[in-house]
Design a protein around this motif. Structure first.
Motif, PDB file in Angstrom:
ATOM      1  N   ASP A 182     -64.662 -49.541 -46.243  1.00  0.00           N
ATOM      2  CA  ASP A 182     -65.571 -49.379 -47.391  1.00  0.00           C
ATOM      3  C   ASP A 182     -66.325 -48.064 -47.212  1.00  0.00           C
ATOM      4  O   ASP A 182     -67.521 -48.043 -46.914  1.00  0.00           O
ATOM      5  N   VAL A 211     -68.341 -44.615 -47.752  1.00  0.00           N
ATOM      6  CA  VAL A 211     -69.326 -44.018 -48.659  1.00  0.00           C
ATOM      7  C   VAL A 211     -69.633 -42.606 -48.168  1.00  0.00           C
ATOM      8  O   VAL A 211     -69.571 -42.328 -46.967  1.00  0.00           O
ATOM      9  N   THR A 258     -68.782 -38.803 -44.560  1.00  0.00           N
ATOM     10  CA  THR A 258     -68.390 -40.162 -44.943  1.00  0.00           C
ATOM     11  C   THR A 258     -68.549 -41.124 -43.766  1.00  0.00           C
ATOM     12  O   THR A 258     -68.196 -40.807 -42.636  1.00  0.00           O
ATOM     13  N   CYS A 285     -68.717 -45.725 -42.813  1.00  0.00           N
ATOM     14  CA  CYS A 285     -68.613 -47.095 -43.317  1.00  0.00           C
ATOM     15  C   CYS A 285     -69.944 -47.440 -43.972  1.00  0.00           C
ATOM     16  O   CYS A 285     -71.013 -47.110 -43.431  1.00  0.00           O
ATOM     17  N   ARG A 286     -69.904 -48.127 -45.081  1.00  0.00           N
ATOM     18  CA  ARG A 286     -71.159 -48.484 -45.753  1.00  0.00           C
ATOM     19  C   ARG A 286     -72.058 -49.311 -44.833  1.00  0.00           C
ATOM     20  O   ARG A 286     -73.249 -49.023 -44.694  1.00  0.00           O
ATOM     21  N   ASN A 330     -69.812 -44.327 -53.273  1.00  0.00           N
ATOM     22  CA  ASN A 330     -68.491 -44.805 -52.850  1.00  0.00           C
ATOM     23  C   ASN A 330     -67.491 -43.654 -52.829  1.00  0.00           C
ATOM     24  O   ASN A 330     -67.364 -42.918 -53.812  1.00  0.00           O
ATOM     25  N   ASN A 331     -66.794 -43.523 -51.706  1.00  0.00           N
ATOM     26  CA  ASN A 331     -65.759 -42.492 -51.595  1.00  0.00           C
ATOM     27  C   ASN A 331     -64.434 -43.131 -52.020  1.00  0.00           C
ATOM     28  O   ASN A 331     -63.645 -43.590 -51.198  1.00  0.00           O
ATOM     29  N   LEU A 332     -64.187 -43.139 -53.332  1.00  0.00           N
ATOM     30  CA  LEU A 332     -63.036 -43.846 -53.888  1.00  0.00           C
ATOM     31  C   LEU A 332     -61.715 -43.211 -53.491  1.00  0.00           C
ATOM     32  O   LEU A 332     -60.711 -43.906 -53.297  1.00  0.00           O
ATOM     33  N   LYS A 386     -61.031 -44.273 -49.972  1.00  0.00           N
ATOM     34  CA  LYS A 386     -60.743 -45.708 -49.942  1.00  0.00           C
ATOM     35  C   LYS A 386     -59.296 -45.977 -50.349  1.00  0.00           C
ATOM     36  O   LYS A 386     -58.621 -46.826 -49.761  1.00  0.00           O
TER      37      LYS A 386
END
Length: 335
Positions: free
Chosen positions: A272, A274, A281, A283-284, A312-314, A317
């Protein structure tokens, strides 16, 4: 007065350390201990000097002595963990580094990044060791299965020959089997076949029968065809086994999560991810915990950061999800 003198000697030792005069620093810490008695900081400072000198037995002794005096001394836990790494005792090293990180959070210390780095290193070394053992086990299993197939081939041939010869007082079944295998070796131009021919002694076509006379082996066509069928069946089984292990050969390669997919805090796969305003970046869960328990700063950029700024780093992800799909071991192996 003695305490003040001890502290002065310790400070002198610290200066020697900064100048990379580690033996001089150790001498000062020894003197400080004589002046002030048992103080945890003297032991941990001396342990750091021993780390620089790679004298790991002494590192362990001093770090352990420090923990006897102060069980919550963060650096001592980390130093013991480094000793365990040198001994390839990775599980124990990981435990030490996790204890140190927990103490960092409890004591609100901000030097957890270096401990995280050490934790990640211990986890990677442990994972690498497990991978090597897995590869060795797969190779051993393949070798064992091949030997079983080969043994079964010879057993089936032996039984078939015995059945064929049970009503005949001629050449014993072992001699016929050896003759057949010798013949197969010649037909294959001495190349290695699926049978372990290195353990078989070729025999002459002229053998002694049960009544003591020499006779030529004339292989019954029906028997020879039956042995060929067993040979072909064994070859097919061997090919199927080889194909199976060829399919898993990709898994024999060392499995590693790419650095760009790992969180810079937990050093595990970012499921996940972010991104912060500073382009970093995490992990959230990791970055949120860091902000709540450690400091309101981006731990890498060292700039003010709040949870609301996380995005969110889509793109990443999607890459992570693809990586997981193509590498099923990610869900079965963990650091």
């Amino acid at each position: 007065m003695t305490a003040e003198k001890g502290e002065a000697i310790k400070e002198k030792g610290n200066k020697h350390f900064l100048q990379k005069k580690y033996n001089d620093a150790i001498h000062c810490y020894n003197q400080a201990l004589k002046q002030n008695g048992e103080k945890a900081i003297y032991y941990v400072n001396r342990a750091l000097c021993y780390i620089k000198l790679k004298q790991w037995d002494k590192v362990y002794q001093d770090a352990r002595h420090c923990l006897d005096l102060d069980p919550n001394y963060i650096k001592a836990h980390a130093y013991v963990g480094q000793c365990y790494i040198e001994q390839q005792r990775y599980d124990e090293a990981i435990t030490c580094f996790k204890q140190a990180l927990d103490l960092c959070k409890m004591q609100n210390k901000n030097f957890g990044d270096e401990i995280q780095r050490l934790l990640r290193y211990a986890q990677k070394r442990r994972f690498s060791l497990m991978e090597q053992k897995r590869i060795e086990n797969e190779i051993s299993l393949q070798t064992y299965l091949r030997s079983l197939i080969q043994s079964d081939k010879e057993r089936r041939m032996q039984l078939r020959i015995e059945k064929h010869s049970e009503d005949k007082d001629s050449i014993n079944s072992s001699a016929i089997l050896k003759h057949y295998l010798s013949k197969m070796t010649t037909n294959h131009n001495q190349q290695t076949t699926t049978t372990n021919l290195g353990s078989i002694v070729p025999v002459s076509p002229k053998l002694t029968s049960s009544n003591g006379t020499e006779t030529n082996i004339t292989m019954d066509l029906q028997l020879e065809q039956a042995l060929r069928d067993i040979e072909q069946s064994t070859d097919q089984s061997m090919n199927e086994l080889n194909n199976l292990f060829n399919e898993v050969d990709i898994r024999r390669k060392r499995r590693e999560i790419p650095e760009y997919l790992t969180c810079k805090l937990c050093y595990d796969l970012m499921r996940d991810p972010v991104i912060t305003p500073f382009g970093i970046t995490y992990c959230r869960s990791c970055i949120e915990e860091n902000l709540y328990k450690v400091s309101h700063l981006d731990p890498i950029a060292n700039k003010p950061l709040v949870v609301e700024q996380l995005i969110n780093n889509l793109v990443l992800k999607e890459i992570v999800e693809k990586f997981i799909k193509e590498n099923e071991w990610v869900n079965s192996e963990c650091f």
